[in-house]
Design an enzyme around this catalytic site. Structure first.
Site, PDB file in Angstrom:
ATOM      1  N   SER A 140      40.667  46.516  34.507  1.00 38.02           N
ATOM      2  CA  SER A 140      40.426  45.544  33.444  1.00 38.02           C
ATOM      3  C   SER A 140      39.117  44.846  33.763  1.00 38.02           C
ATOM      4  CB  SER A 140      41.557  44.514  33.402  1.00 38.02           C
ATOM      5  OG  SER A 140      41.198  43.394  32.601  1.00 38.02           O
ATOM      6  N   TYR A 153      47.042  38.469  37.965  1.00 36.78           N
ATOM      7  CA  TYR A 153      46.480  39.628  37.263  1.00 36.78           C
ATOM      8  C   TYR A 153      45.047  39.886  37.714  1.00 36.78           C
ATOM      9  CZ  TYR A 153      45.349  42.700  33.286  1.00 36.78           C
ATOM     10  OH  TYR A 153      44.977  43.763  32.497  1.00 36.78           O
TER      11      TYR A 153
END
Length: 249
Positions: A140, A153
Site C-alpha cells: 500500500s 496498518y
C-alpha cells in the site's frame, strides 16, 4: 512478452476488490488461476461473476494465517505447479495508538505481514521449480506515506515492502523474482461510500494529480507485467499505482 499461457497462479484475497481484478487479468493473459479467501460462498460468487465475463477461475479457500498447506494443495491440484503467487490479503484496523493495545497491534501485524511471510515460504518450493517464478506482494502507499491514527496498518505494510526487498535479495535468480505493488486510493466495493463522498472528492482533487480515485481494473496491468516474462530483470521493486498521489507535495 505478457503471455501467461501454461502458467499457474494463486491470488490470495482474490475473491473481491483489487485481488479479484488481478486474478481475472492473469487468467485473460492465459494463466490457470486460483483465487483464495476465507469465505467459500463469496469465492464461488466471484468465480460465477468471472464466468459471466468469459473468465475461468478456480478456488482455493482457507485462512492464509492457518490453512497454508490446504490452500496450496487446492491451487496446485489441477496443474501440479505454481508459477505465480500474488499475495493480496490485507485487513485494516483504523484505531490510533491511544485506542489500540499491543494485542490488537500484533493481531494486524500477524494478518498483514507474518501470514504473508508464511505463505511465501510455503510456496517457495513450487516457485523455485518454475522457470519463471513470480512472487508478488500487494502492499500500500501506507508503506511509505503515513496518516494519523493508523499505526498497525502502516507498520505492517512498511514491513511487507521491506520483506519484498529482503526476499528479492535472498531468493532472486533467473527463475524467481520478488516484487510488490503499492495501490493508492481505489474505488473498490469496500471504498464505494468514500469514493462517492463529495467532501472527500475535494481532498482527492488536491492530493491526487489525476483528480480521481483509481478504477479497480486499473491495478490489473501492473500485476500482469510483474507476473510476465516482460519483467524478467525486475526484482525487489515496489510498483506504485496511485495516480501520482505520493509524488505530489
Amino acid at each position: 512478452m505478457f503471455d501467461l499461457n501454461g502458467k499457474s497462479a494463486l491470488v490470495t484475497g482474490g475473491g473481491r476488490g483489487l485481488g479479484f481484478e488481478m486474478a481475472k487479468a492473469l487468467a485473460k493473459a492465459g494463466a490457470s488461476v486460483a483465487i483464495n479467501g476465507r469465505n467459500r460462498s463469496a469465492l464461488e460468487a466471484a468465480r460465477g461473476q468471472a464466468a459471466s465475463e468469459g473468465i475461468t477461475l478456480d478456488t482455493a479457500p482457507g485462512d492464509v494465517a492457518a490453512d497454508v498447506d490446504e490452500i496450496l494443495a487446492a491451487a496446485t491440484g489441477s496443474t501440479g505447479r505454481l508459477d505465480i503467487l500474488i499475495h493480496a490479503v490485507g485487513e485494516r484496523d483504523r484505531r490510533g495508538t491511544h485506542e489500540m493495545d499491543a494485542a490488537g497491534f500484533a493481531a494486524l501485524i500477524n494478518t498483514d505481514l507474518t501470514a504473508a511471510y508464511g505463505m511465501a515460504k510455503a510456496a517457495l518450493p513450487y516457485l523455485r521449480q518454475s522457470d519463471t517464478g513470480r512472487l508478488i506482494f500487494v502492499t500500500s502507499i501506507a508503506a511509505f506515506a503515513a496518516r494519523a491514527g493508523d499505526p498497525a496498518y502502516t507498520a505492517a505494510k512498511g514491513g511487507l515492502e521491506a520483506l519484498t526487498r529482503s526476499l528479492a535479495v535472498e531468493l532472486g535468480s533467473d527463475s524467481l523474482t520478488v516484487n510488490a505493488i503499492a495501490p493508492g486510493w481505489f474505488a473498490t466495493e469496500t471504498n464505494a461510500a468514500l469514493a462517492a463522498d463529495p467532501v472527500l472528492q475535494q481532498f482527492v482533487d488536491v492530493r491526487i494529480p489525476l483528480k480521481r480515485w483509481g478504477r479497480p481494473e486499473e491495478i490489473a496491468p501492473a500485476a500482469v507485467f510483474l507476473a510476465s516474462p516482460a519483467s524478467s530483470f525486475v526484482n525487489g521493486i515496489t510498483l506504485t499505482v496511485d495516480g501520482g498521489m505520493t509524488v505530489q507535495m
